[in-house]
Design an enzyme around this catalytic site. Sequence first.
Site, PDB file in Angstrom:
ATOM      1  N   GLU A 144       6.274 -21.101  30.118  1.00  0.00           N
ATOM      2  CA  GLU A 144       5.731 -20.801  28.790  1.00  0.00           C
ATOM      3  C   GLU A 144       6.778 -20.082  27.971  1.00  0.00           C
ATOM      4  O   GLU A 144       7.380 -19.108  28.440  1.00  0.00           O
ATOM      5  CB  GLU A 144       4.475 -19.927  28.916  1.00  0.00           C
ATOM      6  CG  GLU A 144       3.936 -19.439  27.578  1.00  0.00           C
ATOM      7  CD  GLU A 144       2.697 -18.547  27.727  1.00  0.00           C
ATOM      8  OE1 GLU A 144       1.966 -18.713  28.730  1.00  0.00           O
ATOM      9  OE2 GLU A 144       2.484 -17.680  26.852  1.00  0.00           O
ATOM     10  N   GLU A 181       4.716 -14.134  18.934  1.00  0.00           N
ATOM     11  CA  GLU A 181       3.356 -13.615  19.057  1.00  0.00           C
ATOM     12  C   GLU A 181       3.286 -12.322  18.257  1.00  0.00           C
ATOM     13  O   GLU A 181       4.281 -11.600  18.149  1.00  0.00           O
ATOM     14  CB  GLU A 181       2.999 -13.303  20.506  1.00  0.00           C
ATOM     15  CG  GLU A 181       2.901 -14.501  21.418  1.00  0.00           C
ATOM     16  CD  GLU A 181       2.465 -14.076  22.811  1.00  0.00           C
ATOM     17  OE1 GLU A 181       1.327 -14.364  23.196  1.00  0.00           O
ATOM     18  OE2 GLU A 181       3.289 -13.442  23.508  1.00  0.00           O
TER      19      GLU A 181
END
Length: 369
Positions: free
Chosen positions: A255, A260
């Site tokens: 990932e 974010e």
Amino acid sequence: MSIFNISLLSLLFALSCSSGDSDTATTPSNLTVDIALVGANENNPNGDGSGRVEITASANNAVRYAFRIGNGDQIESESGTLEHTFYQNGTNTYNIVVWAYSQSGSFINESYAVEVYRSDEAFATLVFSDEFESAGRPDGDKWHYQIIPPNNGSWHNGELQHYTDREDNSFVSDGTLKIKAKKEQYSYNGSTKEYTSARLNTKFAFTYGRVEVRAKLPSTAGTWPAIWTLGANVNETGNYFGDQYGSVGWPLCGEIDIMEQTGWDKNSTISHFHWGDLNTEEYMDDGGETAVANASGEYHIYSMEWDGNSIKTYVDDTLVFELPNTSNKPFNEEHYLILNVAIGGNLGGDVPTNFTEDTFEIDYVRIYQ
């Protein structure tokens, strides 16, 4: 992609050969090494400017191999294959050492010199883009709604929302994609949540390249926007690529969190990497963060440059984090891009009681190779 074996150009030559064991019965023999320059041909004998080389080694009695590029560390490979990218611009000569090991640990090695051309025009070809110029639902040829929760009606990380495929939660207008998180009771497959949002996956998978997403982030506490990738071999339920090709779980798929933002700090963003070591299956992670001024009121470009040596993430021109890429990480296979806004959970945190809705606005998505 055209690959020209440089042995045909006489660009590789053996410089040395040694053995770590006098037991000739177990010592590998007949080490053969092919070093291919990506895109090489008669007009471009040193490659296409990407700086990429693909190395393949084989030997009798060998059970594993190792490589050293220049003065770097030894890189292990059971298969005898390695991809490497050189970054120094122009045509330069590099030394590559290859080892072949037997089960007992005895070895032979050879050293090669190779001339490689690298251009600063890497990542110049646009291979996927969406400029969000057509109003209405996102382009169904480019985007997949992931709406099926994998954990008995809930999403990962304690998130509080249901993802939907409704235009209420994701739509294109005035030249941008809006992903809207809302406070509303919504039931899906027997599970009722207090919030809704959207999670969009590209129907395009790629290995290496530059990703650019120009976006404004939601400003409300409790919202958790993200621009990220998963390996296309993930077997997560409801994922467009997982449904077709899924073979491994998370974190072995890898990932890459290009961006974010937590629900409690709207003045910075995070880049983070999660993976399972391909040799030991041990979970690993690493990352960093940077300050972002007015992330909700102004557009910023969140980007990633990814190749066989490293993965670099940026906000505008600021490097957020660089992760070395090695053969034991799942970052040398196809990944796909994800855009979403979660509510609450590990990085969303507490949601204000007066929350009604907020929007993640994306001006464009572009992927170059």
